[in-house]
Design a protein around this motif. Structure first.
Motif, PDB file in Angstrom:
ATOM      1  N   TYR A  11       0.811  -1.187   0.162  1.00  0.00           N
ATOM      2  CA  TYR A  11      -0.146  -0.078  -0.107  1.00  0.00           C
ATOM      3  C   TYR A  11       0.892   1.296  -0.047  1.00  0.00           C
ATOM      4  O   TYR A  11       0.690   2.122  -0.647  1.00  0.00           O
ATOM      5  N   THR A  12       2.038   1.157   0.741  1.00  0.00           N
ATOM      6  CA  THR A  12       2.797   2.510   0.952  1.00  0.00           C
ATOM      7  C   THR A  12       3.882   2.636   0.074  1.00  0.00           C
ATOM      8  O   THR A  12       4.329   3.642  -0.183  1.00  0.00           O
ATOM      9  N   GLY A  13       4.291   1.259  -0.503  1.00  0.00           N
ATOM     10  CA  GLY A  13       5.346   1.328  -1.632  1.00  0.00           C
ATOM     11  C   GLY A  13       6.622   1.211  -0.770  1.00  0.00           C
ATOM     12  O   GLY A  13       7.807   1.595  -1.378  1.00  0.00           O
ATOM     13  N   LEU A  14       6.602   1.203   0.384  1.00  0.00           N
ATOM     14  CA  LEU A  14       7.772   0.945   1.361  1.00  0.00           C
ATOM     15  C   LEU A  14       8.230  -0.316   1.791  1.00  0.00           C
ATOM     16  O   LEU A  14       7.042  -1.171   2.285  1.00  0.00           O
ATOM     17  N   ARG A  15       9.466  -0.630   1.733  1.00  0.00           N
ATOM     18  CA  ARG A  15       9.918  -1.977   2.195  1.00  0.00           C
ATOM     19  C   ARG A  15      10.042  -1.960   3.636  1.00  0.00           C
ATOM     20  O   ARG A  15      10.458  -1.031   4.251  1.00  0.00           O
ATOM     21  N   ILE A  16       9.200  -2.738   4.375  1.00  0.00           N
ATOM     22  CA  ILE A  16       9.280  -3.003   5.710  1.00  0.00           C
ATOM     23  C   ILE A  16      10.507  -3.735   6.269  1.00  0.00           C
ATOM     24  O   ILE A  16      10.675  -5.074   5.913  1.00  0.00           O
ATOM     25  N   ASP A  17      11.510  -3.227   6.846  1.00  0.00           N
ATOM     26  CA  ASP A  17      12.705  -3.940   7.239  1.00  0.00           C
ATOM     27  C   ASP A  17      12.482  -4.716   8.633  1.00  0.00           C
ATOM     28  O   ASP A  17      13.164  -5.718   8.788  1.00  0.00           O
ATOM     29  N   ALA A  18      11.800  -4.341   9.469  1.00  0.00           N
ATOM     30  CA  ALA A  18      11.712  -4.730  10.866  1.00  0.00           C
ATOM     31  C   ALA A  18      10.659  -3.986  11.444  1.00  0.00           C
ATOM     32  O   ALA A  18       9.984  -3.142  11.247  1.00  0.00           O
ATOM     33  N   GLY A  19      10.179  -4.863  12.729  1.00  0.00           N
ATOM     34  CA  GLY A  19       9.033  -4.224  13.477  1.00  0.00           C
ATOM     35  C   GLY A  19       8.672  -5.042  14.641  1.00  0.00           C
ATOM     36  O   GLY A  19       9.531  -6.004  14.994  1.00  0.00           O
ATOM     37  N   ALA A  20       7.652  -4.891  15.259  1.00  0.00           N
ATOM     38  CA  ALA A  20       7.140  -5.727  16.384  1.00  0.00           C
ATOM     39  C   ALA A  20       5.639  -5.625  16.534  1.00  0.00           C
ATOM     40  O   ALA A  20       4.982  -4.810  16.082  1.00  0.00           O
ATOM     41  N   VAL A  21       5.286  -6.878  17.309  1.00  0.00           N
ATOM     42  CA  VAL A  21       3.838  -6.668  17.584  1.00  0.00           C
ATOM     43  C   VAL A  21       3.675  -6.519  19.306  1.00  0.00           C
ATOM     44  O   VAL A  21       4.543  -7.385  19.906  1.00  0.00           O
ATOM     45  N   ILE A  22       3.078  -5.842  19.836  1.00  0.00           N
ATOM     46  CA  ILE A  22       2.798  -5.739  21.335  1.00  0.00           C
ATOM     47  C   ILE A  22       1.236  -5.574  21.521  1.00  0.00           C
ATOM     48  O   ILE A  22       0.423  -5.246  20.806  1.00  0.00           O
ATOM     49  N   THR A  23       1.103  -6.332  22.412  1.00  0.00           N
ATOM     50  CA  THR A  23      -0.358  -6.581  22.912  1.00  0.00           C
ATOM     51  C   THR A  23      -0.695  -5.616  23.890  1.00  0.00           C
ATOM     52  O   THR A  23       0.064  -4.767  24.500  1.00  0.00           O
ATOM     53  N   PHE A  24      -1.992  -5.390  24.156  1.00  0.00           N
ATOM     54  CA  PHE A  24      -2.732  -4.384  24.894  1.00  0.00           C
ATOM     55  C   PHE A  24      -2.061  -4.581  26.419  1.00  0.00           C
ATOM     56  O   PHE A  24      -1.580  -3.546  27.184  1.00  0.00           O
ATOM     57  N   GLY A  25      -2.037  -5.856  26.891  1.00  0.00           N
ATOM     58  CA  GLY A  25      -1.473  -6.130  28.194  1.00  0.00           C
ATOM     59  C   GLY A  25       0.176  -5.926  28.296  1.00  0.00           C
ATOM     60  O   GLY A  25       0.358  -5.399  29.425  1.00  0.00           O
ATOM     61  N   GLY A  26       0.732  -5.860  27.190  1.00  0.00           N
ATOM     62  CA  GLY A  26       2.266  -5.761  27.020  1.00  0.00           C
ATOM     63  C   GLY A  26       2.481  -4.137  27.257  1.00  0.00           C
ATOM     64  O   GLY A  26       3.381  -3.864  27.962  1.00  0.00           O
TER      65      GLY A  26
END
Length: 366
Positions: free
Chosen positions: A165-180
């Motif tokens: 959608y953005t045309g940007l390569r996503i290099d890294a990231g994370a998922v965090i829950t509400f509890g976290g």
């Protein structure tokens, strides 16, 4: 404010990886530092002086990462009390760091953004056009195991969708829950934030307990966040950042989430966490399994070193305006307005600063 540095994954990963990457980098670089041979305590007269021994310097982790980099943070609603509940992407934020790694732009995408989600064989998802939040839930499905959806797998489909959608390569990231997220704020001792408008909570009572659900929705007294400088504990920060049934709707919520991430980063820096390995380990231990890091084959330490020179005052918060779309009178979701789409084009072309100068209303105030 003095020129402080956001190290690690900058504003992403709820600012936790900011400090974490720094400390891990420092420690590993120390382990790899070249050493010199120790000089002998005494030497006999006339004995030849031994030639100095030098080790070949080892490049620090991430030395080859020069940008541009794109990092994605996903806040998910897991509702772990409901068996088989699929994680929904309740917040999707992207940090773009141009080549040179000396500045960055943080923006959010609406959870209800109507996008093309590609087919994903791992989850037996055939693909379709629907809300962005569903990419996380559809991708998390594990065939033959409905009781244990995979957040990491859901992130994979969401990452591909956002990238297309953005045309940007996503290099890294994370998922965090509400509890976290709740745990992170409490571990830091709360967070100081400027509440820019009055916000009434749909979910919480003033004492922090959940409001009961009645026949017509939530009932009972509500927690209200008044405009002004506030100190928020974990449940308050999470609750405040979740509210979208307020003036401005989900776009206001996106702004509040960005402001909260900035406040968390400053909190970590004020505590000196980047220089305190024990403090970072304490935060990591508190989060436990509520945080999933996805590095695309790269370790966190690589990004920690690469972004080591990114100053806090060079991270620009950007709000992308959007509007609702429907079909046959029914609400289908959201779409970005032209300024928002044009910003993504400018970002890809390395012209974000010029674009924001011409469209100052897109800059989020902090």
């Amino acid at each position: 404010m003095t020129r402080r540095r956001l190290l690690g994954l900058a504003a992403l990963v709820a600012a936790l990886l900011v400090a974490g990457g720094t400390v891990v980098t420092t420690r590993l670089v120390g382990h790899h530092a070249p050493t010199r041979a120790a000089a002998p305590a005494t030497s006999s007269p006339g004995s030849p002086t031994p030639a100095p021994t030098t080790a070949s310097p080892t490049p620090p982790p991430g030395a080859d990462l020069t940008g541009p980099l794109n990092l994605m943070l996903v806040g998910v609603d897991t509702r772990v009390s409901i068996p088989g509940w699929e994680p929904h992407a309740d917040a999707v934020l992207v940090l773009h760091v141009p080549a040179g790694l000396d500045r960055a732009y943080l923006f959010s995408l609406p959870r209800d953004l109507v996008v093309d989600i590609p087919a994903f064989p791992k989850a037996r998802y055939p693909g379709g056009k629907t809300k962005l939040t569903h990419a996380m839930s559809y991708g998390s499905r594990v065939p033959g195991d409905k009781a244990h959806p995979s957040a990491a797998q859901g992130y994979e489909l969401l990452r591909t969708t956002v990238s297309r959608y953005t045309g940007l390569r996503i290099d890294a990231g994370a998922v965090i829950t509400f509890g976290g997220f709740d745990k992170l704020v409490d571990t830091l001792g709360g967070v100081d934030l400027y509440v820019d408008q009055k916000v009434a909570s749909k979910h919480r009572r003033p004492d922090g307990k959940m409001r009961p659900l009645g026949g017509g929705g939530y009932t009972g007294p509500q927690m209200v966040y008044q405009k002004g400088d506030r100190h928020l504990v974990g449940w308050q920060a999470l609750d405040y950042a979740r509210q979208r049934y307020t003036a401005g709707g989900d776009y206001t919520r996106q702004r509040h989430q960005q402001q909260l991430l900035r406040a968390l980063a400053r909190k970590l820096l004020d505590q000196g966490a980047p220089r305190d390995p024990q403090r970072v380990e304490q935060v990591v231990a508190a989060l436990g399994k509520t945080l999933v890091y996805v590095g695309g084959g790269r370790k966190l330490v690589d990004f920690g070193y690469a972004l080591g020179g990114l100053p806090a005052d060079r991270i620009t918060l950007v709000g992308l305006p959007g509007t609702g779309v429907g079909s046959g009178g029914a609400y289908r979701g959201e779409q970005l307005q032209k300024p928002g789409r044009d910003f993504l084009t400018a970002l890809r072309g390395g012209k974000a600063d010029a674009f924001l100068a011409a469209h100052p209303s897109l800059r989020v105030k902090t």
